[in-house]
Design a protein around this motif. Structure first.
Motif, PDB file in Angstrom:
ATOM      1  N   VAL A  59       5.701 -11.158   8.948  1.00  0.00           N
ATOM      2  CA  VAL A  59       4.684 -11.307   7.903  1.00  0.00           C
ATOM      3  C   VAL A  59       4.526  -9.992   7.141  1.00  0.00           C
ATOM      4  N   PHE A  60       4.406  -8.889   7.875  1.00  0.00           N
ATOM      5  CA  PHE A  60       4.276  -7.575   7.236  1.00  0.00           C
ATOM      6  C   PHE A  60       5.490  -7.290   6.338  1.00  0.00           C
ATOM      7  N   THR A  61       6.677  -7.603   6.862  1.00  0.00           N
ATOM      8  CA  THR A  61       7.901  -7.340   6.100  1.00  0.00           C
ATOM      9  C   THR A  61       7.929  -8.134   4.806  1.00  0.00           C
ATOM     10  N   ARG A  62       7.538  -9.403   4.868  1.00  0.00           N
ATOM     11  CA  ARG A  62       7.514 -10.233   3.656  1.00  0.00           C
ATOM     12  C   ARG A  62       6.531  -9.680   2.625  1.00  0.00           C
ATOM     13  N   ILE A  63       5.355  -9.224   3.094  1.00  0.00           N
ATOM     14  CA  ILE A  63       4.345  -8.669   2.183  1.00  0.00           C
ATOM     15  C   ILE A  63       4.884  -7.454   1.444  1.00  0.00           C
ATOM     16  N   TYR A  64       5.500  -6.522   2.171  1.00  0.00           N
ATOM     17  CA  TYR A  64       5.952  -5.272   1.550  1.00  0.00           C
ATOM     18  C   TYR A  64       7.193  -5.488   0.685  1.00  0.00           C
ATOM     19  N   GLY A 110      -5.074 -11.660  -0.876  1.00  0.00           N
ATOM     20  CA  GLY A 110      -5.645 -11.313   0.420  1.00  0.00           C
ATOM     21  C   GLY A 110      -6.070  -9.863   0.494  1.00  0.00           C
ATOM     22  N   GLY A 111      -7.030  -9.576   1.371  1.00  0.00           N
ATOM     23  CA  GLY A 111      -7.583  -8.231   1.494  1.00  0.00           C
ATOM     24  C   GLY A 111      -6.561  -7.195   1.909  1.00  0.00           C
ATOM     25  N   LYS A 112      -5.707  -7.536   2.876  1.00  0.00           N
ATOM     26  CA  LYS A 112      -4.724  -6.561   3.361  1.00  0.00           C
ATOM     27  C   LYS A 112      -3.677  -6.273   2.293  1.00  0.00           C
ATOM     28  N   GLY A 113      -3.295  -7.319   1.544  1.00  0.00           N
ATOM     29  CA  GLY A 113      -2.329  -7.129   0.473  1.00  0.00           C
ATOM     30  C   GLY A 113      -2.878  -6.247  -0.640  1.00  0.00           C
ATOM     31  N   LYS A 114      -4.128  -6.491  -1.033  1.00  0.00           N
ATOM     32  CA  LYS A 114      -4.766  -5.694  -2.083  1.00  0.00           C
ATOM     33  C   LYS A 114      -4.904  -4.233  -1.672  1.00  0.00           C
ATOM     34  N   ALA A 115      -5.249  -4.016  -0.389  1.00  0.00           N
ATOM     35  CA  ALA A 115      -5.389  -2.642   0.104  1.00  0.00           C
ATOM     36  C   ALA A 115      -4.043  -1.914   0.053  1.00  0.00           C
ATOM     37  N   ALA A 116      -2.983  -2.636   0.399  1.00  0.00           N
ATOM     38  CA  ALA A 116      -1.653  -2.031   0.372  1.00  0.00           C
ATOM     39  C   ALA A 116      -1.231  -1.705  -1.061  1.00  0.00           C
ATOM     40  N   ILE A 117      -1.551  -2.584  -2.010  1.00  0.00           N
ATOM     41  CA  ILE A 117      -1.217  -2.355  -3.421  1.00  0.00           C
ATOM     42  C   ILE A 117      -1.939  -1.111  -3.945  1.00  0.00           C
ATOM     43  N   GLN A 118      -3.198  -0.937  -3.567  1.00  0.00           N
ATOM     44  CA  GLN A 118      -3.961   0.236  -3.984  1.00  0.00           C
ATOM     45  C   GLN A 118      -3.327   1.522  -3.445  1.00  0.00           C
ATOM     46  N   GLU A 119      -2.861   1.435  -2.179  1.00  0.00           N
ATOM     47  CA  GLU A 119      -2.204   2.597  -1.562  1.00  0.00           C
ATOM     48  C   GLU A 119      -0.935   2.952  -2.332  1.00  0.00           C
ATOM     49  N   TYR A 165       7.319   4.649  -4.694  1.00  0.00           N
ATOM     50  CA  TYR A 165       6.801   4.525  -3.313  1.00  0.00           C
ATOM     51  C   TYR A 165       7.883   4.094  -2.330  1.00  0.00           C
ATOM     52  N   PHE A 166       8.637   3.049  -2.629  1.00  0.00           N
ATOM     53  CA  PHE A 166       9.608   2.501  -1.682  1.00  0.00           C
ATOM     54  C   PHE A 166      10.943   3.243  -1.676  1.00  0.00           C
ATOM     55  N   GLU A 167      11.065   4.269  -2.529  1.00  0.00           N
ATOM     56  CA  GLU A 167      12.288   5.069  -2.516  1.00  0.00           C
ATOM     57  C   GLU A 167      12.198   6.210  -1.512  1.00  0.00           C
ATOM     58  N   GLU A 168      10.975   6.537  -1.098  1.00  0.00           N
ATOM     59  CA  GLU A 168      10.804   7.589  -0.101  1.00  0.00           C
ATOM     60  C   GLU A 168      11.226   7.080   1.266  1.00  0.00           C
ATOM     61  N   LYS A 169      11.709   7.957   2.081  1.00  0.00           N
ATOM     62  CA  LYS A 169      12.290   7.576   3.380  1.00  0.00           C
ATOM     63  C   LYS A 169      11.302   6.832   4.264  1.00  0.00           C
ATOM     64  N   ASP A 170      10.091   7.395   4.475  1.00  0.00           N
ATOM     65  CA  ASP A 170       9.107   6.792   5.382  1.00  0.00           C
ATOM     66  C   ASP A 170       8.651   5.431   4.877  1.00  0.00           C
ATOM     67  N   ASN A 171       8.427   5.323   3.565  1.00  0.00           N
ATOM     68  CA  ASN A 171       7.927   4.074   3.011  1.00  0.00           C
ATOM     69  C   ASN A 171       9.006   3.007   2.907  1.00  0.00           C
TER      70      ASN A 171
END
Length: 271
Positions: A212-217, A228-237, A245-251
């Motif tokens: 589920v987490f993988t599909r969201i990201y 959803g709340g968790k999705g919105k929080a992740a978008i804000q981050e 964001y997704f080009e960095e190694k950790d992300n």
């Protein structure tokens, strides 16, 4: 009655509970512990034998207090067996008397089999658990009505406490006041099988959550809409850190299921 029986006490021990000292609380390391005691008319922490003490829950403790309040006026009218905890009223002339050991066992069994909240008809899943707890059993089949006996509650408690690793065998031996550890091991003899199945279920749950987490990201990486709340929080981050964001190694690792499995196991992420 059922809350008392779920402590693992035998019928004889329930029958001999004191109306004065049958339930107590002690505080250990600022944690309140609820206890049932039996067979003794006077209880102190120094004199009470370990075999007569059973740990219960707050609900079990409250159940005792309620039963005691209900039975107090009945006990006051006993003609015999005045020290007994449980009483009953005869239909004829309203004569009050102490409940016998057999009568107490019958009441507990009747309540356990007529709760109304749980169907006693064995389903496919019920049979799966039953075969794990007792692989040699051949008495019960899918569709049969299962009858709970008083000792079933005691054996089930042992099975689940050991299966969920909530107690060790020495601790369970003390709770059940067994004479030998061998007897305790016999009670929970198949609990290791349940433990294995429980770990498999937990593993499957972790895999599902990580997917589920993988599909969201991945959706966020593709600029897809997320609700959803968790999705919105992740978008804000992500928005705070910029479009790369997704080009960095950790992300970038957050697009991997293996990453989220590790996070969920480490309790740093949850759904």
């Amino acid at each position: 009655y059922l809350c008392l029986a779920l402590s693992g006490m035998r019928t004889d021990e329930l029958y001999r509970m004191s109306p004065i000292h049958g339930a107590q609380t002690v505080e250990i390391d600022r944690q309140k512990i609820y206890l049932f005691t039996t067979r003794q008319s006077k209880i102190t922490l120094n004199s009470q034998t370990r075999d007569d003490v059973f740990v219960t829950t707050e609900i079990g403790y409250k159940a005792y207090c309620i039963l005691n309040a209900i039975h107090t006026p009945i006990r006051e009218r006993f003609t015999e067996e005045k020290g007994r905890m449980f009483g009953s009223v005869a239909n004829i002339a309203s004569r009050c008397y102490a409940v016998s050991k057999r009568g107490l066992a019958g009441s507990i069994q009747k309540i356990a089999n007529n709760t109304g909240a749980v169907s006693m008809v064995l389903s496919k899943d019920d049979m799966k658990y039953l075969q794990i707890s007792d692989p040699s059993q051949s008495k019960h089949n899918e569709g049969d009505v299962f009858t709970v006996l008083n000792h079933s509650l005691r054996r089930s408690l042992a099975y689940y406490l050991i299966g969920y690793e909530l107690l060790s065998f020495p601790q369970l031996k003390q709770q059940f006041s067994h004479y030998s550890i061998a007897m305790t091991r016999w009670y929970a003899r198949n609990a290791s099988s349940f433990q294995k199945m429980h770990s498999e279920v937990s593993r499957e749950r972790t895999i599902q959550q990580s997917e589920v987490f993988t599909r969201i990201y991945r959706k966020m990486a593709n600029n897809e809409r997320i609700a959803g709340g968790k999705g919105k929080a992740a978008i804000q981050e992500i928005s705070k850190l910029g479009r790369n964001y997704f080009e960095e190694k950790d992300n970038k690792r957050k697009l991997s299921t293996a990453y989220w499995e590790k996070e969920i196991k480490g309790k740093t992420a949850h759904l």
